[in-house]
Every structure is written in C-alpha cells, then in structure tokens.
Design an enzyme around this catalytic site. Structure first.
Site, mmCIF file in Angstrom:
data_model
loop_
_atom_site.group_PDB
_atom_site.id
_atom_site.type_symbol
_atom_site.label_atom_id
_atom_site.label_comp_id
_atom_site.label_asym_id
_atom_site.label_seq_id
_atom_site.Cartn_x
_atom_site.Cartn_y
_atom_site.Cartn_z
ATOM 1 N N GLY A 82 0.827 -1.206 0.000
ATOM 2 C CA GLY A 82 0.000 0.000 0.000
ATOM 3 C C GLY A 82 0.858 1.251 0.000
ATOM 4 N N ALA A 83 0.533 2.172 -0.911
ATOM 5 C CA ALA A 83 1.305 3.416 -1.042
ATOM 6 C C ALA A 83 0.402 4.627 -0.854
ATOM 7 C CB ALA A 83 1.998 3.460 -2.400
ATOM 8 N N GLY A 84 -0.552 4.511 0.089
ATOM 9 C CA GLY A 84 -1.304 5.691 0.498
ATOM 10 C C GLY A 84 -0.536 6.406 1.594
ATOM 11 N N ALA B 129 -0.545 6.037 4.871
ATOM 12 C CA ALA B 129 0.036 5.176 5.905
ATOM 13 C C ALA B 129 1.256 4.430 5.366
ATOM 14 C CB ALA B 129 -1.005 4.197 6.420
ATOM 15 N N GLY B 130 1.134 3.861 4.169
ATOM 16 C CA GLY B 130 2.229 3.078 3.604
ATOM 17 C C GLY B 130 3.460 3.933 3.343
ATOM 18 N N PHE C 210 -13.828 21.492 13.268
ATOM 19 C CA PHE C 210 -14.355 20.263 12.688
ATOM 20 C C PHE C 210 -15.252 19.597 13.718
ATOM 21 C CE2 PHE C 210 -13.559 17.715 8.896
ATOM 22 C CZ PHE C 210 -12.946 18.638 8.081
ATOM 23 N N GLN D 208 -18.569 4.155 9.246
ATOM 24 C CA GLN D 208 -19.047 5.540 9.348
ATOM 25 C C GLN D 208 -19.765 6.016 8.086
ATOM 26 O OE1 GLN D 208 -16.155 9.129 9.466
ATOM 27 N NE2 GLN D 208 -17.185 9.106 11.451
ATOM 28 N N HIS E 90 -20.774 9.380 6.393
ATOM 29 C CA HIS E 90 -20.474 10.816 6.477
ATOM 30 C C HIS E 90 -21.750 11.587 6.134
ATOM 31 C CE1 HIS E 90 -18.783 14.730 5.724
ATOM 32 N NE2 HIS E 90 -17.574 14.313 6.052
ATOM 33 N N LEU F 208 -18.210 13.215 -1.743
ATOM 34 C CA LEU F 208 -18.116 13.892 -0.451
ATOM 35 C C LEU F 208 -18.033 15.412 -0.552
ATOM 36 C CD1 LEU F 208 -17.846 12.984 2.539
ATOM 37 C CD2 LEU F 208 -15.464 13.625 2.330
ATOM 38 N N GLU G 61 -16.639 18.003 5.751
ATOM 39 C CA GLU G 61 -17.168 18.644 6.956
ATOM 40 C C GLU G 61 -16.566 20.037 7.152
ATOM 41 O OE1 GLU G 61 -17.394 15.676 10.112
ATOM 42 O OE2 GLU G 61 -16.447 17.166 11.395
ATOM 43 N N ARG H 199 -20.027 12.905 13.522
ATOM 44 C CA ARG H 199 -20.698 12.476 12.285
ATOM 45 C C ARG H 199 -21.850 11.511 12.523
ATOM 46 N NH1 ARG H 199 -15.211 11.895 8.656
ATOM 47 N NH2 ARG H 199 -14.989 14.152 8.469
ATOM 48 N N HIS I 222 -18.429 6.014 4.289
ATOM 49 C CA HIS I 222 -17.216 6.819 4.231
ATOM 50 C C HIS I 222 -15.973 6.147 4.801
ATOM 51 C CE1 HIS I 222 -14.902 10.464 3.965
ATOM 52 N NE2 HIS I 222 -14.705 10.511 5.263
ATOM 53 N N ARG J 213 -15.354 7.691 14.152
ATOM 54 C CA ARG J 213 -14.150 8.516 14.024
ATOM 55 C C ARG J 213 -14.510 9.999 13.930
ATOM 56 N NH1 ARG J 213 -11.535 10.922 9.699
ATOM 57 N NH2 ARG J 213 -12.614 9.779 8.052
ATOM 58 N N SER K 160 -8.296 10.801 10.813
ATOM 59 C CA SER K 160 -7.726 9.708 10.019
ATOM 60 C C SER K 160 -6.422 10.121 9.352
ATOM 61 C CB SER K 160 -8.712 9.226 8.961
ATOM 62 O OG SER K 160 -8.052 8.289 8.136
ATOM 63 N N LEU K 161 -6.393 11.325 8.797
ATOM 64 C CA LEU K 161 -5.113 11.777 8.226
ATOM 65 C C LEU K 161 -4.060 11.808 9.340
ATOM 66 C CD1 LEU K 161 -6.218 14.580 5.709
ATOM 67 C CD2 LEU K 161 -5.494 12.242 5.207
HETATM 68 C C1 FAD Z 1 -13.362 11.669 -0.140
HETATM 69 C C2 FAD Z 1 -12.650 11.463 1.159
HETATM 70 C C3 FAD Z 1 -12.297 12.564 1.936
HETATM 71 C C4 FAD Z 1 -11.644 12.380 3.159
HETATM 72 N N1 FAD Z 1 -11.279 13.482 3.898
HETATM 73 C C5 FAD Z 1 -10.590 13.317 5.068
HETATM 74 C C6 FAD Z 1 -10.116 14.442 5.819
HETATM 75 O O1 FAD Z 1 -10.289 15.597 5.440
HETATM 76 N N2 FAD Z 1 -9.462 14.211 6.974
HETATM 77 C C7 FAD Z 1 -9.223 12.948 7.442
HETATM 78 O O2 FAD Z 1 -8.615 12.811 8.490
HETATM 79 N N3 FAD Z 1 -9.634 11.872 6.724
HETATM 80 C C8 FAD Z 1 -10.300 12.026 5.555
HETATM 81 N N4 FAD Z 1 -10.697 10.909 4.839
HETATM 82 C C9 FAD Z 1 -10.276 9.577 5.277
HETATM 83 C C10 FAD Z 1 -8.804 9.360 4.938
HETATM 84 O O3 FAD Z 1 -8.486 10.052 3.768
HETATM 85 C C11 FAD Z 1 -8.468 7.894 4.725
HETATM 86 O O4 FAD Z 1 -8.976 7.131 5.782
HETATM 87 C C12 FAD Z 1 -6.949 7.704 4.685
HETATM 88 O O5 FAD Z 1 -6.391 8.589 3.758
HETATM 89 C C13 FAD Z 1 -6.578 6.279 4.359
HETATM 90 O O6 FAD Z 1 -5.195 6.209 4.124
HETATM 91 P P1 FAD Z 1 -4.476 4.812 3.916
HETATM 92 O O7 FAD Z 1 -3.038 5.099 3.695
HETATM 93 O O8 FAD Z 1 -4.844 3.917 5.043
HETATM 94 O O9 FAD Z 1 -5.159 4.195 2.616
HETATM 95 P P2 FAD Z 1 -5.241 4.732 1.094
HETATM 96 O O10 FAD Z 1 -4.802 6.128 0.939
HETATM 97 O O11 FAD Z 1 -6.580 4.361 0.611
HETATM 98 O O12 FAD Z 1 -4.155 3.833 0.366
HETATM 99 C C14 FAD Z 1 -4.322 2.442 0.195
HETATM 100 C C15 FAD Z 1 -3.144 1.927 -0.607
HETATM 101 O O13 FAD Z 1 -3.196 0.511 -0.624
HETATM 102 C C16 FAD Z 1 -2.942 0.056 -1.915
HETATM 103 N N5 FAD Z 1 -3.591 -1.256 -2.064
HETATM 104 C C17 FAD Z 1 -4.866 -1.605 -1.768
HETATM 105 N N6 FAD Z 1 -5.076 -2.898 -2.069
HETATM 106 C C18 FAD Z 1 -3.910 -3.372 -2.547
HETATM 107 C C19 FAD Z 1 -3.473 -4.625 -3.031
HETATM 108 N N7 FAD Z 1 -4.297 -5.670 -3.112
HETATM 109 N N8 FAD Z 1 -2.200 -4.739 -3.463
HETATM 110 C C20 FAD Z 1 -1.351 -3.695 -3.434
HETATM 111 N N9 FAD Z 1 -1.711 -2.481 -2.991
HETATM 112 C C21 FAD Z 1 -2.965 -2.334 -2.547
HETATM 113 C C22 FAD Z 1 -3.489 1.116 -2.845
HETATM 114 O O14 FAD Z 1 -2.829 1.056 -4.087
HETATM 115 C C23 FAD Z 1 -3.138 2.386 -2.065
HETATM 116 O O15 FAD Z 1 -1.842 2.796 -2.392
HETATM 117 C C24 FAD Z 1 -11.350 11.081 3.602
HETATM 118 C C25 FAD Z 1 -11.695 9.974 2.829
HETATM 119 C C26 FAD Z 1 -12.361 10.160 1.627
HETATM 120 C C27 FAD Z 1 -12.764 8.947 0.846
#
Ligand code: FAD
Length: 591
Positions: free
Chosen positions: A17-19, A21-22, A121, A245, A247, A257, A260, A291, A358, A399, A404-405
C-alpha cells in the site's frame, strides 16, 4: 494454459500500500532497512489524495488547545469504544506529525502572522465539550492531496523502491516452531499477468478501506478491502467490523463527499422548512456534532417527512451566508463538485446532501506498535498494519473528522519504525517453493471459468443490499436479510466468468477477485452488526436503541472458522475484547 512466470525478491521490510500510511511507514523504514512498497495504484492515485478537510493536531496556533482535550474528544466522539492509551498517543504525537509534514515541505494554509492555520471540525472541542475549537490543520480543501504528494516526493528523494500496479493477493504464512509466521506476500503484476513473491522479515499492511461494499459511498472504486480480506482468509481476526461511518454530507444521490470543513467554516444544515434542525439534536455544538449524530439526525428528518426535494429524500447544506471569497479560498474543490455534479451554485443555493458510506473504524487489530494481533493480545511477529485497514483502536465506534489523516501519519510512522527494529535482529522466515500456488489457482479459476454470472451484476446486488440493510439504520431482520443475500451471492460467485482471458492489463480479472474480498468483508460486517445488540456510535440498531455498557463496552473480534455454514454466517466466530480505559469512564453522550 502454461503457469504464469513467478519472480522472487528478498527485502527486510515489505510494505503493501502506497497511500498515506504506507508511504509514511516507508519514510521511516527506507533509510534503515532494505524496503519495498507494493501498490495496486500508482502511489499518488491512492485515496488519501481525495481527503479534503484537514488533519487534527492540538497546536494551539489560533486559540488555546491541549492534547488532553483532543484525547477526550476522540474518546467521547468514539462513543467510549476507543482504546484510551492509543488515543493518548494519537493526540500527543499529532503535533510532531504535523511538524514532520511541514519539514517535508507540505504547504499548509497560514495565519496572517505565518503560523499554520487551523479550523473547526465536528466533535473537536475546547475544554471537554464547552465549544468548538480550531484544531484542524489544512491546505484549502485538498489536505490529503498535499499530504500524499509530499510523502511521495520524500519517498522519491530517499530512493524508496516502488512496485506500482502490483496487486497483492496473498500473504504467505510458514510454520516455524509450531507457529504460523508471515514470510512473504504474492503480487499479480497488472501489465504482464506475471507473479512476484516478496519475502520480507517485516511485512506492513497499509491497504486502506473498503467503502465499495456500499452503493452510496465517498470511496474510490479501488477501495475493495483487499488487505483486510487477505488477513481474514488467513484465519486472523478482524476487530469492530460493525462500525462503519456514514459521512453526513455526501452529494444527494451520488455520495461524492462535501467535506465537513464546509460546516467547520460556518455551513448550516437545514430541512425542508428551512429549520436549522441540528439545534434540536446537539444544542451546544449544533452542526459540528460528531458524524454519527449528524447522519442519524439527517436520516431522521427525512423519515419524519421533513426532507427536501421532490422526493423529500435529502437535506440542505446552506453556505449562502458565507462570503464568496471565503468559499473560494477555503472550499474551492467541494463547491466545484456541487456545481459540476448537481448543477447547484453554492454562493446562492443550498446544496442537497445525504449520508454516504465513508470510513471503516474496524479492521486488522493491532497494538500501539502497529503489530498485528492473532487474538485479544498475542502478536504475530513481523506482521504490522496501519491506516484505514487497521484497528488500533483510536476511532472506536465513530471517528472524528480529521483524525484519520492524523492516524495514518502517527501509526504509519510507528509501523515503519517497529518494522525496522524487528528486521534488525530477525531472520527471514523461509518461503516455500510453491508460495505462489494459491494465487495461481485463484486467478486460473476465474480466467478459465465458463460461468454465466457477471461481476458487475453481483457487485451491484451486494451494494444494494448493504445500502438497504446495513446502512445508518439496522435491525436483526435487515441484517439477516443482508446475510442471506450475501450467501446467495457467494454461491453465484462460484459461477462467474470474465470476458477478458488475457494476461496484460486484465482489470476484468482483478475486479472479479476484488469482488471476492468485498463479499467476505460485507459478510463479517453484517454478522458482527447482528451480534452487537445495542446502539453505539455509527452502529444504530432500531431494535436495541440504547447503548449497553454492561454487555457491550467491548470490541468485537471476528474469526473465520472451517466450520461448514448451515446458516449464513455460521462459519464466523465472534469473540469480544475489553476496551482499554485510562481516564474517561463512559458517560452519556451529549453535545
Ligand atoms: C473523499 C474522502 C475525503 C476524506 N477526507 C478526510 C479528511 O479531510 N481528513 C481525514 O482525516 N480523513 C479524511 N478521509 C479519510 C482518509 O483520507 C483515509 O482514511 C486515509 O487517507 C486512508 O489512508 P491509507 O493510507 O490507510 O489508505 P489509502 O490512501 O486508501 O491507500 C491504500 C493503498 O493501498 C494500496 N492497495 C490496496 N489494495 C492493494 C493490493 N491488493 N495490493 C497492493 N496495494 C494495494 C493502494 O494502491 C493504495 O496505495 C477522507 C476519505 C475520503 C474517501
């Protein structure tokens, strides 16, 4: 058909995962250990980039604030299901998390004297609920975009190795001294259809959420819960899956979305009579209640006939009293969404909104070191999880916005650090020669099947039943209906086929596999929701309206068993785990 080619790699730390957290974990691990990040998406396409409103931290830049108030708000916001030791860490380490991002180059909005600006918020308050406090750090309404870009740039600077558009489909567990230990993950490469086995001393799951089990959702198409599903299939537990959750402000009928932050900047929710109805539900902080309370209030207004629009099925978010300059400067993207998708002009017209699926509060259970648990308290050595796929649990039953960020930064960093520490002394767990076999049979089964069922049809039926039966309002009956439907869909899933039988860029095939994860997670969610016979946070049981602290101030822990299911859900065992309480005994939740 010949077997696909299988490649092998050896790393110290493997991150799936490259979000947010990753990549935050990678920045911690990369400089100290041989690290690979595997992602099904190109990193900057991860859902973190869609986050809008902000990231909480008690910096106290614009008014008095403290980490202790932030902890309290998080615990109360989570309806007392939060592990309070974890919430303390989240709140205490928030300040450093923001400074880390600032040092990496993140362009936060500023106050006139150059400090990081902060806004209000939902559920974030001054002095234990007295009034809303400005705690959320932000970059217009593109905070997640800025975080994701900043983290990616820093990963590139550090020379982190990425494997993009690689879908991890299995975790390999090897028996060592009588105990199952993680040794590798197996990934499917989108471009070629070849397989890749990544051996790692430490393996971190950071695969995000699974909002796609619902129809009306703010989540991206790719949020199918693969990581959570992989862990589940290994017989490891999932925690608090019933807490999902909704939203309050999704664009009506679409679910896209509207942050908020719109209410943080002064937006007001109104019903068809123009009444600011949140005054009745949360007299002190009104539209800035948590929420779960706002979503419930909105659904209730609609049920009682005070919904707006031709079908009376939504409420209105009113921004018309805000100066257009404020809207343009602080909320540019989301107001553009209202114009583009609903043809509504937020300067002059209220925006139709309704709750949208959400965020998953539950997921892979971990301790505060981000180590994955195999039961209530035993760690799986070398296995970590962070971000939305994990459950630490800092969000409990609901939450707070902007936490979450924060979570992905605080616990992403902790996961990276713990993984490096472990890899320093641990040896690689041996990977069996046939490590890729399970994935090979999974994909070949789908590819070769001549079945008559279509993935898109099954997915739609799943999403429809979840929206109908497991959304804001739930009952024993509705949840049993969901479970029956999921059982039927599972049977039909055995009979799916995909049109594309090829090796290259076969998204057809991958969507079929993703649907398998969605079915698994929807089933766990429906079952744990049925077993929690109380209402708490985002989980509202119409047949058990009260919160029941005596029986249910505990986390659910669901396990997949080999027991054949005579009735839908029978093969899932639900256990319970005590909540960690440090300072705050549960109280009635008033705002
Ligand atoms: C529209 C929207 C607005 C939001 N706004 C806010 C905000 O303002 N403030 C806040 O605190 N939170 C907010 N949130 C929540 C927050 O953004 C997310 O909970 C958080 O960013 C999740 O981050 P993550 O790194 O866990 O996952 P993600 O950013 O979803 O990353 C997941 C990663 O896993 C990888 N992955 C998934 N499955 C596989 C697989 N099988 N093999 C390889 N890679 C895989 C994907 O490629 C991706 O890189 C929002 C969410 C949404 C949807």
């Amino acid at each position: 058909m010949s077997k696909p080619k299988v490649h092998h790699y050896e790393y110290d730390v493997v991150i799936v995962g490259a979000g947010g957290a990753g990549m935050r974990a990678a920045i911690e691990a990369g400089p100290h250990a041989k690290t690979a990040v595997i992602s099904k998406l190109f990193p900057t396409r991860s859902h973190t980039g869609a986050a809008q409103g902000g990231m909480a931290a008690a910096l106290g830049n614009v008014e008095e604030d403290s980490w202790e108030w932030h902890t309290f708000d998080t615990v109360k916001g989570g309806d007392y299901l939060v592990d309070q030791d974890a919430a303390e860490i989240l709140a205490k380490e928030s300040v450093q998390a923001v400074i880390d991002l600032e040092n990496m180059g993140l362009p936060f909005n500023r106050t006139p004297d150059g400090k990081i600006d902060q806004r209000r918020f939902g559920g974030h308050t001054r002095d234990h609920g007295k009034a809303p406090v400005r705690r959320s750090c932000y970059a217009a309404d593109r905070t997640g975009h800025m975080i994701l870009q900043t983290l990616y740039q820093n990963c590139v600077k550090l020379g982190i190795e990425f494997y993009n558009e690689f879908y991890v489909l299995d975790l390999v567990m090897t028996k060592v001294d009588g105990e199952e230990r993680p040794s590798a993950v197996v990934a499917y490469e989108l471009a070629t259809g070849e397989l890749h086995v990544f051996q790692g001393k430490s393996i971190i799951f950071a695969t995000g959420g699974f909002g796609k089990i619902f129809k009306t959702t703010s989540n991206a198409h790719t949020l199918t819960g693969d990581g959570v599903g992989i862990i589940w299939r290994k017989g490891l537990p999932l925690e608090d899956m019933e807490f999902y959750q909704f939203h309050p402000t999704g664009l009506a009928g679409l679910g896209i979305l509207l942050s908020e932050a719109a209410r943080g900047e002064g937006g007001i929710l109104r019903n068809s009579t123009g009444e600011r109805f949140m005054e009745r539900y949360a007299p002190t902080i009104k539209d800035l209640a948590p929420r779960d309370m706002v979503a419930r209030a909105m659904a209730n207004e609609v049920r009682e006939g005070r919904g707006a629009g031709p079908n009376k099925d939504y409420v209105l978010l009113d921004l018309t009293h805000l100066p257009p300059e404020v809207i343009d400067e602080k909320l540019p993207d989301i107001t553009e969404f209202a114009r583009t998708y609903l043809g509504v002009e937020p300067y002059t017209e209220p925006v139709p909104v309704f709750p949208t699926a959400h965020y998953a509060m539950g997921g892979i259970p971990t301790n505060v070191q981000a180590e994955v648990l195999r039961d209530n308290d035993t760690v799986v050595p070398g296995l970590y999880a962070a971000g939305e796929c994990a459950c630490v649990s800092v969000h409990g039953a609901n939450r707070l916005g902007t936490n979450s960020l924060l979570d992905i930064n605080v616990f992403g960093k902790r996961a990276g650090a713990a993984a490096v520490e472990y890899a320093k002394t641990a040896k690689h767990v041996p990977v069996p020669a046939n490590a890729a076999d399970e994935v090979i049979s999974m994909i070949e089964k789908v590819r070769k099947s001549k079945g008559t069922e279509k993935v898109a049809v099954l997915r739609k039926e799943l999403q429809d039943t979840m929206d109908k039966n497991a959304q804001v309002y739930r009952t024993e009956e509705s949840l049993n209906e969901a479970l029956d439907k999921i059982a039927e869909l599972r049977e039909r899933y055995e009979n799916i086929s995909v049109q594309d039988k090829g090796q290259r860029f076969n998204t057809d095939l991958l969507e079929a596999i993703e649907l398998g994860f969605l079915l698994d997670l929807a089933e766990v969610l429906a079952l744990t929701s049925r077993e929690r016979r109380e209402s708490r946070g985002a989980h509202l049981r119409e047949d058990f309206l009260a919160r029941d602290d005596e029986k249910f101030m505990v986390h659910s822990m669901a396990y997949l068993t080999d027991k054949p299911a005579k009735k839908p859900g029978d093969n899932i065992k639900v256990g319970w785990k005590p909540v960690i309480v440090t300072n705050y005994q549960p109280m009635e939740r008033k705002y």
